[in-house]
Motif scaffolding. Structure first.
Motif, PDB file in Angstrom:
ATOM      1  N   CYS A  84      17.239  11.293   5.825  1.00 28.26           N
ATOM      2  CA  CYS A  84      16.350  10.591   5.811  1.00 28.26           C
ATOM      3  C   CYS A  84      15.562   9.614   4.155  1.00 28.26           C
ATOM      4  CB  CYS A  84      15.175  12.260   5.003  1.00 28.26           C
ATOM      5  SG  CYS A  84      14.754  13.315   6.170  1.00 28.26           S
ATOM      6  N   THR A  85      16.886   9.540   3.264  1.00 29.38           N
ATOM      7  CA  THR A  85      16.043   8.424   3.268  1.00 29.38           C
ATOM      8  C   THR A  85      16.291   7.507   3.003  1.00 29.38           C
ATOM      9  OG1 THR A  85      19.027   9.208   1.972  1.00 29.38           O
ATOM     10  CG2 THR A  85      16.345  10.111   0.796  1.00 29.38           C
ATOM     11  N   GLN A  86      17.242   7.084   4.046  1.00 24.47           N
ATOM     12  CA  GLN A  86      17.518   6.171   4.730  1.00 24.47           C
ATOM     13  C   GLN A  86      16.841   5.408   5.474  1.00 24.47           C
ATOM     14  OE1 GLN A  86      21.889   4.894   5.067  1.00 24.47           O
ATOM     15  NE2 GLN A  86      22.646   7.757   5.755  1.00 24.47           N
ATOM     16  N   PHE A  87      16.036   6.343   5.957  1.00 22.86           N
ATOM     17  CA  PHE A  87      15.162   5.958   7.200  1.00 22.86           C
ATOM     18  C   PHE A  87      14.029   5.963   5.777  1.00 22.86           C
ATOM     19  CE2 PHE A  87      10.221   7.869   7.381  1.00 22.86           C
ATOM     20  CZ  PHE A  87      10.058   6.945   8.738  1.00 22.86           C
ATOM     21  N   GLU A  88      13.060   6.216   5.009  1.00 21.62           N
ATOM     22  CA  GLU A  88      12.348   5.815   4.154  1.00 21.62           C
ATOM     23  C   GLU A  88      13.132   4.461   3.679  1.00 21.62           C
ATOM     24  OE1 GLU A  88      13.194   8.790   1.158  1.00 21.62           O
ATOM     25  OE2 GLU A  88      10.699   9.157   0.905  1.00 21.62           O
ATOM     26  N   GLN A  89      13.993   4.022   3.556  1.00 23.30           N
ATOM     27  CA  GLN A  89      14.970   2.686   3.758  1.00 23.30           C
ATOM     28  C   GLN A  89      14.279   2.106   4.353  1.00 23.30           C
ATOM     29  OE1 GLN A  89      18.586   2.476   1.516  1.00 23.30           O
ATOM     30  NE2 GLN A  89      17.721   3.297  -0.686  1.00 23.30           N
ATOM     31  N   ARG A  90      14.405   1.947   5.478  1.00 25.18           N
ATOM     32  CA  ARG A  90      14.374   1.803   6.702  1.00 25.18           C
ATOM     33  C   ARG A  90      12.687   1.045   7.305  1.00 25.18           C
ATOM     34  NH1 ARG A  90      18.318   3.550   8.568  1.00 25.18           N
ATOM     35  NH2 ARG A  90      17.435   4.955   9.779  1.00 25.18           N
ATOM     36  N   LEU A  91      12.029   1.873   5.845  1.00 28.71           N
ATOM     37  CA  LEU A  91      10.023   1.473   6.170  1.00 28.71           C
ATOM     38  C   LEU A  91      10.496   0.554   5.373  1.00 28.71           C
ATOM     39  CD1 LEU A  91       7.435   2.524   6.943  1.00 28.71           C
ATOM     40  CD2 LEU A  91       7.877   4.461   5.721  1.00 28.71           C
ATOM     41  N   GLN A 126       8.265  10.045   1.001  1.00 25.87           N
ATOM     42  CA  GLN A 126       8.198   9.589  -0.521  1.00 25.87           C
ATOM     43  C   GLN A 126       7.355   8.409  -0.268  1.00 25.87           C
ATOM     44  OE1 GLN A 126      11.067   9.701  -4.009  1.00 25.87           O
ATOM     45  NE2 GLN A 126      12.455   9.246  -1.815  1.00 25.87           N
ATOM     46  N   ASN A 127       7.359   8.173   0.933  1.00 27.04           N
ATOM     47  CA  ASN A 127       6.211   6.624   1.195  1.00 27.04           C
ATOM     48  C   ASN A 127       5.279   6.506   2.255  1.00 27.04           C
ATOM     49  OD1 ASN A 127       8.930   6.461   2.203  1.00 27.04           O
ATOM     50  ND2 ASN A 127       9.052   4.468   2.045  1.00 27.04           N
ATOM     51  N   TYR A 128       5.241   7.873   3.013  1.00 28.56           N
ATOM     52  CA  TYR A 128       4.371   8.615   3.704  1.00 28.56           C
ATOM     53  C   TYR A 128       3.473   6.899   4.125  1.00 28.56           C
ATOM     54  CZ  TYR A 128       2.492  10.657   7.665  1.00 28.56           C
ATOM     55  OH  TYR A 128       1.437  10.459   9.480  1.00 28.56           O
ATOM     56  N   PRO A 129       2.269   6.887   3.071  1.00 25.79           N
ATOM     57  CA  PRO A 129       1.553   6.452   3.070  1.00 25.79           C
ATOM     58  C   PRO A 129       1.940   5.295   3.224  1.00 25.79           C
ATOM     59  CG  PRO A 129       0.894   7.710   1.217  1.00 25.79           C
ATOM     60  CD  PRO A 129       2.804   7.856   1.959  1.00 25.79           C
ATOM     61  N   LEU A 130       3.053   4.629   3.360  1.00 26.00           N
ATOM     62  CA  LEU A 130       2.971   3.407   3.562  1.00 26.00           C
ATOM     63  C   LEU A 130       2.974   2.904   5.298  1.00 26.00           C
ATOM     64  CD1 LEU A 130       3.837   0.278   2.744  1.00 26.00           C
ATOM     65  CD2 LEU A 130       6.101   1.122   3.271  1.00 26.00           C
ATOM     66  N   PHE A 131       3.472   4.176   6.260  1.00 26.81           N
ATOM     67  CA  PHE A 131       3.797   4.477   7.380  1.00 26.81           C
ATOM     68  C   PHE A 131       2.270   3.991   8.272  1.00 26.81           C
ATOM     69  CE2 PHE A 131       6.146   6.627  10.049  1.00 26.81           C
ATOM     70  CZ  PHE A 131       6.560   6.069  11.503  1.00 26.81           C
ATOM     71  N   GLU A 132       1.622   5.094   7.787  1.00 25.52           N
ATOM     72  CA  GLU A 132      -0.038   5.593   8.089  1.00 25.52           C
ATOM     73  C   GLU A 132      -0.485   4.256   7.873  1.00 25.52           C
ATOM     74  OE1 GLU A 132      -2.167   8.809   6.210  1.00 25.52           O
ATOM     75  OE2 GLU A 132      -1.677   9.994   8.418  1.00 25.52           O
ATOM     76  N   LYS A 133      -0.707   3.163   6.834  1.00 25.82           N
ATOM     77  CA  LYS A 133      -0.971   2.095   6.715  1.00 25.82           C
ATOM     78  C   LYS A 133      -0.944   1.252   7.247  1.00 25.82           C
ATOM     79  CE  LYS A 133      -2.904   3.772   2.275  1.00 25.82           C
ATOM     80  NZ  LYS A 133      -2.214   4.168   0.092  1.00 25.82           N
ATOM     81  N   ILE A 134       0.938   0.602   7.690  1.00 29.30           N
ATOM     82  CA  ILE A 134       1.683  -0.216   8.201  1.00 29.30           C
ATOM     83  C   ILE A 134       0.394  -0.101   9.711  1.00 29.30           C
ATOM     84  CG2 ILE A 134       3.362   0.733   8.967  1.00 29.30           C
ATOM     85  CD1 ILE A 134       2.952  -2.623   7.912  1.00 29.30           C
TER      86      ILE A 134
END
Ligand SMILES: Cc1cc2nc3c(=O)[nH]c(=O)nc-3n(C[C@H](O)[C@H](O)[C@H](O)COP(=O)(O)OP(=O)(O)OC[C@H]3O[C@@H](n4cnc5c(N)ncnc54)[C@H](O)[C@@H]3O)c2cc1C
Length: 390
Positions: A322-329, A252-260
C-alpha cells in the motif's frame, strides 16, 4: 458466498460520511492529502468520541463496543477519504489502548482506557533513536529503578506528535547487563515531566510532524511500566502488527487521487487535453487497479483480526504494497501535471492548489514509518513463506 458489507455496515459508512460532510461544511477541516494526522484537534476528537467511534473494537468491559475490525476499517476509510483531523486520538485508539488491554496492569487500564475513549488524553510513541530504527533492540535510552520511580536518560527521534501529545510511550533499557532482547521495557511518561526537551524536526514538505525528544533524569512512576519488566521487545513485536495493518497506509494522499481524476474529467482546459494521452489513461487505470488491490489487502487484514488472529506477515505484506502505491500516486500525479504541477501551494498557477508536489515531498516517509519496505519484505519472506533467516 457474499463479499459485500452488511446493511448495518453500510449504515455505519453513511453515518460517518454525513457527520464528515457536516464538519467539512462547518470548515472544521479541509479534505487535503496528508492532513489526517497533521490535523490534531481535541474538539474534533471529542465529537468522534461522542458517536462511539473511538475504541469501537474494544471489549465492552473497557467501555468499548466490541465491534468488528471490519467496522473499524469502514470508519477509517471514510475518515481518510475526507482526511478528517484524527491526530489527537488516533494512536490511543489504534495502538495504545489495545496494547494496554493486552499487557497493562489493572491500574493502568483504569487510568488510561476511559480517557482515551472519551478523547481526554493523547499519546505519542517513542521507539526510534538515532542508532535504533529497524534494529529496535539497539535502543540505548535507559531507565533505572529508584524508589517508586524509574529515572530515564536518553534520546528519541522521529517522534510524531510529541509536541502536541500529553504522554509518550517509550521503549527503554532496564537491564544494562542482560542480552539486548531481554533488557528492554515499555514505560509511559507524562510529557510535562521536568527534564524533557522536545526539539522540532521539519520535514521536506515544510511540516512540523515529528521531533527529537531528550530525557535528562526524567522520573516516571514505577506503576507506569507496561507489562513485564524486560519483556518490552517481545510486547512491541505484537504491537507493531496493529500499527502496520490499517487503511492509513493506503489513503494518506487519497484526496490527491480524487482530485487528479476530477481534473482529467473536466470538460475544458488542460485536463481535457491531457486525458487523451494514452500513457496518461494507462497510468490512471493502473493506479485504480492498484488502489482497489490495496483496499482489499486492508480489509483482508481486518478480517484476520476479526478471526482472533494477530496479522503478522499479512500486515507486513499489506503495508509494503500500500505505501508503495501511495508513492506511485504522487509520482504519476506530478508527472501528469507537468512543469506547472511542480508549483507548491500558494501559487495561483499551481494546478489542484499545489497538492501534488506537496504530497510528493511527504512521499519518502510513507515507506519508512512503521517499518521500512525492506524490513517488511524480510518478514513476508521468513514468517510468511518460511524462508530461513539467513
Ligand atoms: C513520518 C515518520 C514518522 C515516524 N514516526 C515515528 C514515531 O512516532 N515514533 C517512532 O518511534 N519512530 C517514528 N518514525 C521512525 C521510523 O519508525 C523509522 O524511521 C524506521 O523504523 C526506520 O528506521 P531508521 O530511520 O533508523 O532507518 P534504518 O533502520 O537505519 O534503515 C535505513 C535503510 O536500511 C534498510 N535496512 C535496515 N535494516 C535492514 C535489513 N535487516 N535488511 C534490509 N534492509 C535493511 C532500511 O530498509 C532502510 O532503507 C517515523 C518515521 C517517519 C518517516
Amino acid at each position: 458466498m457474499e463479499f459485500g458489507f452488511t446493511k448495518e455496515q453500510e449504515q455505519l459508512r453513511e453515518g460517518v460520511r454525513s457527520f464528515l460532510e457536516q464538519e467539512l461544511a462547518a470548515e472544521s477541516f479541509a479534505a487535503r492529502s496528508n492532513q489526517w494526522v497533521e490535523g490534531f484537534s481535541q474538539e474534533f476528537s471529542r465529537k468522534v468520541a461522542q458517536r462511539g467511534w473511538i475504541g469501537m473494537t474494544w471489549p465492552r468491559e473497557y467501555s468499548g463496543q466490541g465491534r468488528s475490525y471490519i467496522d473499524r476499517a469502514i470508519l477509517m476509510e471514510e475518515m481518510l477519504r475526507y482526511q478528517a483531523p484524527i491526530g489527537y486520538h488516533f494512536l490511543g485508539d489504534r495502538q495504545v489502548g489495545p496494547s494496554l488491554m493486552h499487557f497493562g496492569s489493572d491500574e493502568l487500564k483504569k487510568e488510561f482506557l476511559p480517557r482515551i475513549i472519551n478523547a481526554s488524553v493523547s499519546f505519542c510513541l517513542g521507539f526510534s533513536e538515532p542508532d535504533a530504527g529497524s534494529d529496535l533492540v539497539a535502543v540505548r535510552t535507559n531507565a533505572r529503578e529508584e524508589g517508586d520511580y524509574y529515572v530515564i536518560n536518553g534520546q528519541k527521534v522521529w517522534t510524531s506528535l510529541a509536541h502536541k501529545a500529553d504522554y509518550i510511550w517509550i521503549l527503554a533499557r532496564t537491564d544494562p547487563e542482560a542480552p539486548k532482547h531481554k533488557a528492554l521495557s515499555e514505560l509511559i511518561i507524562d510529557l510535562k515531566s521536568p527534564g524533557i526537551t522536545i526539539r522540532p524536526i521539519i520535514n521536506m514538505a515544510g511540516a512540523h510532524s515529528f521531533n527529537e525528544v531528550f530525557f535528562e533524569e526524567v522520573k516516571t512512576p514505577r506503576t507506569y511500566l507496561v507489562g513485564g519488566k524486560n519483556r518490552g521487545f517481545y510486547q512491541i513485536m505484537t504491537q507493531v502488527d496493529y500499527e502496520r495493518a490499517g487503511l492509513e497506509r493506503l489513503m494518506q494522499n487519497y484526496p490527491l487521487f480524487e482530485k487528479i481524476i476530477k481534473f482529467l474529467r473536466e470538460d475544458k482546459g488542460e485536463g481535457a487535453r491531457l486525458r487523451k494521452d494514452p500513457i496518461i489513461r494507462d497510468s490512471i487505470g493502473r493506479l485504480e487497479v492498484e488502489y482497489q488491490t490495496g483496499r482489499l489487502f486492508c480489509y483482508y487484514v481486518a478480517w484476520v483480526l476479526d478471526q482472533g488472529r494477530i496479522p503478522n506477515y499479512e500486515a507486513a505484506l499489506c503495508k509494503a504494497y500500500c505505501t508503495q502505491f501511495e508513492q506511485r500516486l504522487n509520482d504519476i500525479a506530478t508527472r501528469i501535471l507537468g512543469l506547472y504541477g511542480q508549483l507548491l501551494p500558494g501559487s495561483k498557477w499551481a494546478p489542484i492548489n499545489g497538492e501534488a508536489p506537496e504530497s510528493y515531498l511527504f512521499g519518502p516517509s510513507y515507506t519508512l514509518q512503521g517499518g521500512t519496505v525492506e524490513i517488511l519484505k524480510n518478514i513476508v519472506a521468513t514468517r510468511g513463506l518460511g524462508l530461513p533467516t539467513s
